[in-house]
Design an enzyme around this catalytic site. Sequence first.
Site, mmCIF file in Angstrom:
data_model
loop_
_atom_site.group_PDB
_atom_site.id
_atom_site.type_symbol
_atom_site.label_atom_id
_atom_site.label_comp_id
_atom_site.label_asym_id
_atom_site.label_seq_id
_atom_site.Cartn_x
_atom_site.Cartn_y
_atom_site.Cartn_z
ATOM 1 N N GLY A 98 0.806 -1.214 0.000
ATOM 2 C CA GLY A 98 0.000 0.000 0.000
ATOM 3 C C GLY A 98 0.838 1.262 0.000
ATOM 4 O O GLY A 98 0.528 2.236 -0.706
ATOM 5 N N CYS A 99 1.910 1.258 0.767
ATOM 6 C CA CYS A 99 2.776 2.439 0.850
ATOM 7 C C CYS A 99 3.519 2.664 -0.461
ATOM 8 O O CYS A 99 3.768 3.801 -0.862
ATOM 9 C CB CYS A 99 3.766 2.275 2.004
ATOM 10 S SG CYS A 99 2.961 2.168 3.626
#
Length: 210
Positions: A98-99
């Site tokens: 996600g990051c």
Amino acid sequence: MPKKTIKKTPKAAATVSRKTAASKTGVKKAAARSPVAPRKASARATGAAAKATDPVLVEGKRAPAFRIPRDDGSSVALKDFADRKLVLFFYPRAGTPGCTIEANDFSRLAPQFERQGAAVLGVSADPQAALQRFRAKNNLKVALASDETLAMLEAYGVWAEKSLYGKTFMGVVRTTVLIDEDGRVMRVWRNVKVPGHAEAVLSTIRDALS
């Protein structure tokens, strides 16, 4: 006449029985009053989380000042962005799926943010070396900064208790903060969902300028 025999309950036995019962009750009450060590640790973590997630950022109020290490070995401060907008995106950990998507999205749109007079800075609790590898591997066009001391993360209210697969731990809550040219908070996005988020932040800036 033969005497009647009267059986008496042994006082000693009755006394011991009462004392034993009282002792057990006392132990139960003491146990109820005295939580075990893990509960105390959990209470401390919960207290820290409650403090960290308080709405410390208020739109229209000044953003907390900071100076933290950057991925290139230098440092970066809020005052470095005087006279232009700043997008601070706080993310949990460099290199996680996600990051990585979020950092790539902001990086892809970096030229458009620049045209709107806004700089973009990603912040996490990762060490500088991890940020350098993260930026190089993904060819990121946005700056990254490290707050291992947690001072800035706590000041911005993004360091809090989280849960995953039934376990609780302290970490960065994905959050984005838009700061104006005067160092005041324009907008806060909490518990960010990554897909389309960078575009939504850019759209907010465009709308503010129109």
